[in-house]
Design a protein around this motif. Structure first.
Motif, PDB file in Angstrom:
ATOM      1  N   ASP A   7      35.513  37.836  45.228  1.00  0.00           N
ATOM      2  CA  ASP A   7      36.951  38.131  45.394  1.00  0.00           C
ATOM      3  C   ASP A   7      37.433  36.754  45.772  1.00  0.00           C
ATOM      4  O   ASP A   7      38.722  36.377  45.448  1.00  0.00           O
ATOM      5  N   ALA A   8      36.815  35.861  46.590  1.00  0.00           N
ATOM      6  CA  ALA A   8      37.309  34.499  46.936  1.00  0.00           C
ATOM      7  C   ALA A   8      37.408  33.730  45.624  1.00  0.00           C
ATOM      8  O   ALA A   8      38.452  33.069  45.595  1.00  0.00           O
ATOM      9  N   SER A   9      36.712  33.796  44.755  1.00  0.00           N
ATOM     10  CA  SER A   9      36.524  32.861  43.537  1.00  0.00           C
ATOM     11  C   SER A   9      37.654  33.520  42.697  1.00  0.00           C
ATOM     12  O   SER A   9      38.593  32.587  42.139  1.00  0.00           O
ATOM     13  N   LEU A  10      38.052  34.649  42.597  1.00  0.00           N
ATOM     14  CA  LEU A  10      39.379  35.284  41.855  1.00  0.00           C
ATOM     15  C   LEU A  10      40.605  34.708  42.523  1.00  0.00           C
ATOM     16  O   LEU A  10      41.412  34.492  41.769  1.00  0.00           O
ATOM     17  N   ASP A  11      40.494  34.788  44.069  1.00  0.00           N
ATOM     18  CA  ASP A  11      41.569  34.431  44.518  1.00  0.00           C
ATOM     19  C   ASP A  11      41.951  32.964  44.175  1.00  0.00           C
ATOM     20  O   ASP A  11      43.272  32.515  44.166  1.00  0.00           O
ATOM     21  N   GLU A  12      40.961  32.095  44.173  1.00  0.00           N
ATOM     22  CA  GLU A  12      41.204  30.582  44.012  1.00  0.00           C
ATOM     23  C   GLU A  12      41.695  30.570  42.490  1.00  0.00           C
ATOM     24  O   GLU A  12      42.560  29.874  42.086  1.00  0.00           O
TER      25      GLU A  12
ATOM     26  N   SER B  12      37.392  26.464  35.651  1.00  0.00           N
ATOM     27  CA  SER B  12      35.935  26.378  35.244  1.00  0.00           C
ATOM     28  C   SER B  12      34.999  25.864  36.194  1.00  0.00           C
ATOM     29  O   SER B  12      33.894  26.458  36.272  1.00  0.00           O
ATOM     30  N   ARG B  13      35.583  25.111  36.908  1.00  0.00           N
ATOM     31  CA  ARG B  13      34.691  24.505  38.253  1.00  0.00           C
ATOM     32  C   ARG B  13      34.512  25.759  39.351  1.00  0.00           C
ATOM     33  O   ARG B  13      33.374  25.779  39.775  1.00  0.00           O
ATOM     34  N   VAL B  14      35.629  26.540  39.514  1.00  0.00           N
ATOM     35  CA  VAL B  14      35.390  27.823  40.582  1.00  0.00           C
ATOM     36  C   VAL B  14      34.367  28.772  39.679  1.00  0.00           C
ATOM     37  O   VAL B  14      33.411  28.993  40.532  1.00  0.00           O
ATOM     38  N   VAL B  15      34.372  28.765  38.436  1.00  0.00           N
ATOM     39  CA  VAL B  15      33.518  29.647  37.816  1.00  0.00           C
ATOM     40  C   VAL B  15      31.839  29.064  38.083  1.00  0.00           C
ATOM     41  O   VAL B  15      31.084  29.861  38.620  1.00  0.00           O
ATOM     42  N   THR B  16      31.638  27.859  37.965  1.00  0.00           N
ATOM     43  CA  THR B  16      30.360  27.308  38.055  1.00  0.00           C
ATOM     44  C   THR B  16      29.646  27.390  39.344  1.00  0.00           C
ATOM     45  O   THR B  16      28.522  27.560  39.599  1.00  0.00           O
ATOM     46  N   ARG B  17      30.644  27.285  40.301  1.00  0.00           N
ATOM     47  CA  ARG B  17      30.143  27.272  41.801  1.00  0.00           C
ATOM     48  C   ARG B  17      30.342  28.668  42.420  1.00  0.00           C
ATOM     49  O   ARG B  17      30.378  28.592  43.447  1.00  0.00           O
ATOM     50  N   ALA B  18      30.831  29.683  41.564  1.00  0.00           N
ATOM     51  CA  ALA B  18      31.227  31.083  42.180  1.00  0.00           C
ATOM     52  C   ALA B  18      30.215  31.445  43.180  1.00  0.00           C
ATOM     53  O   ALA B  18      28.989  31.467  42.863  1.00  0.00           O
ATOM     54  N   SER B  19      30.694  31.929  44.229  1.00  0.00           N
ATOM     55  CA  SER B  19      29.753  32.626  45.373  1.00  0.00           C
ATOM     56  C   SER B  19      30.152  33.896  45.634  1.00  0.00           C
ATOM     57  O   SER B  19      29.534  35.028  45.029  1.00  0.00           O
TER      58      SER B  19
ATOM     59  N   SER C  39      39.531  46.602  40.154  1.00  0.00           N
ATOM     60  CA  SER C  39      38.566  46.010  40.941  1.00  0.00           C
ATOM     61  C   SER C  39      39.252  44.936  41.867  1.00  0.00           C
ATOM     62  O   SER C  39      38.579  44.547  42.672  1.00  0.00           O
ATOM     63  N   TYR C  40      40.306  44.472  41.435  1.00  0.00           N
ATOM     64  CA  TYR C  40      40.999  43.300  42.048  1.00  0.00           C
ATOM     65  C   TYR C  40      42.615  43.247  41.880  1.00  0.00           C
ATOM     66  O   TYR C  40      42.843  43.517  40.637  1.00  0.00           O
ATOM     67  N   ALA C  41      43.504  43.024  42.782  1.00  0.00           N
ATOM     68  CA  ALA C  41      44.787  43.165  42.386  1.00  0.00           C
ATOM     69  C   ALA C  41      45.734  42.018  43.377  1.00  0.00           C
ATOM     70  O   ALA C  41      45.187  41.879  44.556  1.00  0.00           O
ATOM     71  N   ARG C  42      46.296  41.535  42.801  1.00  0.00           N
ATOM     72  CA  ARG C  42      47.393  40.392  43.532  1.00  0.00           C
ATOM     73  C   ARG C  42      48.752  40.460  43.238  1.00  0.00           C
ATOM     74  O   ARG C  42      49.140  40.588  41.938  1.00  0.00           O
TER      75      ARG C  42
ATOM     76  N   ALA D  50      35.886  36.570  32.873  1.00  0.00           N
ATOM     77  CA  ALA D  50      34.919  37.427  32.522  1.00  0.00           C
ATOM     78  C   ALA D  50      33.438  36.547  32.712  1.00  0.00           C
ATOM     79  O   ALA D  50      32.448  37.142  33.049  1.00  0.00           O
ATOM     80  N   GLN D  51      33.527  35.328  32.525  1.00  0.00           N
ATOM     81  CA  GLN D  51      32.370  34.504  32.967  1.00  0.00           C
ATOM     82  C   GLN D  51      31.971  34.459  34.302  1.00  0.00           C
ATOM     83  O   GLN D  51      30.729  34.876  34.753  1.00  0.00           O
ATOM     84  N   LEU D  52      32.966  34.686  35.314  1.00  0.00           N
ATOM     85  CA  LEU D  52      32.723  34.891  36.560  1.00  0.00           C
ATOM     86  C   LEU D  52      32.247  36.094  36.968  1.00  0.00           C
ATOM     87  O   LEU D  52      31.063  36.283  37.767  1.00  0.00           O
ATOM     88  N   TYR D  53      32.575  37.366  36.311  1.00  0.00           N
ATOM     89  CA  TYR D  53      31.880  38.483  36.268  1.00  0.00           C
ATOM     90  C   TYR D  53      30.562  38.616  35.697  1.00  0.00           C
ATOM     91  O   TYR D  53      29.630  39.192  36.510  1.00  0.00           O
ATOM     92  N   GLU D  54      30.395  37.915  34.636  1.00  0.00           N
ATOM     93  CA  GLU D  54      28.992  37.898  34.224  1.00  0.00           C
ATOM     94  C   GLU D  54      27.998  37.293  35.130  1.00  0.00           C
ATOM     95  O   GLU D  54      26.943  37.600  35.292  1.00  0.00           O
TER      96      GLU D  54
END
Ligand code: ADP
Length: 411
Positions: A34-39, A24-31, A67-70, A159-163
């Motif tokens: 793709d980098a946030s998703l990786d994290e 959730s910390r990643v989501v709040t400071r998301a920039s 849209s993203y695959a790992r 989902a929040q990250l996308y929003e």
């Protein structure tokens, strides 16, 4: 009473909770998405076993697109990853529910990798199902309700990250729209103001001449008609400038390029200068001759016309020195006057559209389009125009144009 969230948090162990907080910390400071998703995926891997993950996003066309695959664990194969998840993602999107499935592709006792376990989760943002998150495990373990529960947290945060991303995109689009509207308003206001002034003169003097209660003598009539004539020229010049500037802005002004000898063109300038002001004296210094550039002669002459008419307007009575030289495959033309100059703080803006140096002589009429047009024309020739000025001492405009045959003409 035990609330849902209490129940939920009770079902996560400390390590899982730490991971969820980290996510959730990643989501709040998301920039960057793709980098946030990786994290997030990196953190999720510490508490949740999976080999591949693919995120499908619902498109406007009703399609879903990865849209993203790992591919992280066993069976690393991105192409394959994308194909396997698609049917599950579609089921998730149609049902809006979690889909758990397994596929046995061969003899599991020979190769555990023949068993693939899938977990598809909806990505819900507000009331919208924006996509699906699909995890796969090769050879197990199967996804249990506990695993599903943890995966739901991860999907919720993604989902929040996308929003968050959608909101930021929407906000910047709105800001761009507002900025455009503001610019259009400024443009309309400036243009109306500029057109109104000469129109006011024309209307005023024409009405005066038409008054039936007064008989104007020949001198007055001539004077009024001269003003009407001059203001009509001014109106035409303004409209031409406006048209040029908007064509230059949109890149639709046609240029007719041809080889042009700069010394020949500069030698014609004194005669042209007389059309602005009989008293304008040009001193032309050709340090090199036979410099050729690819240019539109009419448009290049327009640049010099603008610079010379500016001397008449802003540096009246000043001599003009024009020097032609070459350096580094470029022709360099310097146009200097010894007029009042331009204050240092205003200098960076003088090539902007509609910019006029504030507090200048009120009798000088301008639209702030002249130098904007000059820069656009020179840029269209792949050249550069700059200005330097010592306030109180004078102004020099430097024009650089790429040479066609820079070795041929050194004096
Ligand atoms: P306009 O089309 O209104 O004449 P320009 O875009 O040509 O405007 O010039 C922008 C501003 O630069 C002018 O408002 C004027 O103050 C300043 N300027 C341009 N040329 C000179 C000059 N030779 N000497 C002093 N100021 C100048």
């Amino acid at each position: 009473m035990v609330t849902n969230s209490q129940q939920d948090s009770e079902s996560l162990n400390t390590q899982e909770l730490d991971a969820i907080y980290a996510i959730s910390r990643v989501v709040t400071r998301a920039s960057e998405l793709d980098a946030s998703l990786d994290e997030i995926i990196g953190i999720a891997r510490t508490v949740f076993i999976f080999d591949n993950v693919v995120l499908y996003v619902h498109q406007k066309t009703d399609n879903i697109e990865p849209s993203y695959a790992r591919a992280i664990g066993r069976g690393r194969n991105s192409e394959y990853d994308l194909a396997w998840g698609e049917s599950i993602a579609k089921d998730v999107l149609t049902s809006g529910k979690i889909v758990v499935r397994q596929e046995i592709a061969g003899d599991v006792s020979k190769d555990r990798m023949n068993a693939r376990y899938f977990l598809g989760l909806p990505l819900i943002s507000g009331d919208n199902n924006i996509g699906a998150l699909v995890f796969v495990r090769y050879g197990g373990p199967q996804f249990t309700p506990d695993h599903t529960h943890l995966a739901e947290y991860i999907a919720g945060h993604i989902a929040q990250l996308y929003e968050h991303g959608f909101l930021i995109t929407r906000l910047s689009l709105l800001e761009a729209e507002r900025q455009l509207e503001r610019l259009q308003d400024v443009f309309v206001a400036t243009v109306s103001h500029e057109l109104r002034t000469p129109l006011g003169f024309i209307k005023g003097y024409a009405t005066t001449l038409l008054r039936e209660d007064t008989n104007w003598n020949e001198d007055d009539r001539r004077e009024f008609l001269t003003i009407i004539d001059e203001e009509t020229d001014r109106l035409k010049e303004l409209i031409d400038n406006l048209l040029d500037s908007s064509r230059l802005q949109s890149g639709t002004l046609r240029m007719e390029f041809q080889p042009l000898r700069l010394d020949t063109m500069l030698k014609d300038l004194p005669l042209r200068a007389k059309s602005f002001d009989e008293r304008l004296t040009l001193n032309i210094n050709l340090e090199t001759s036979d410099l050729q550039v690819q240019a539109d002669p009419t448009r290049l002459a327009q640049v010099f016309d603008n610079l010379l008419s500016n001397v008449v307007k802003y540096a009246p009575g000043s001599k003009v020195n024009i020097t032609l030289s070459s350096q580094d495959n470029q022709a360099h033309i310097a146009v200097s006057d010894n007029g009042p100059g331009i204050p240092e703080e205003n200098l960076p803006n003088i090539f902007s559209r509609f910019y006029q140096v504030p507090n200048q002589n009120r009798s000088v009429r301008g639209s702030g389009l002249g130098l904007f047009i000059c820069r656009r024309i020179i840029n269209a020739h792949e050249g550069e125009i700059t200005a330097e000025s010592n306030f109180g001492e004078g102004t020099t405009f430097h024009i650089y144009l790429p040479l066609m045959n820079h070795n041929s003409g050194e004096a």
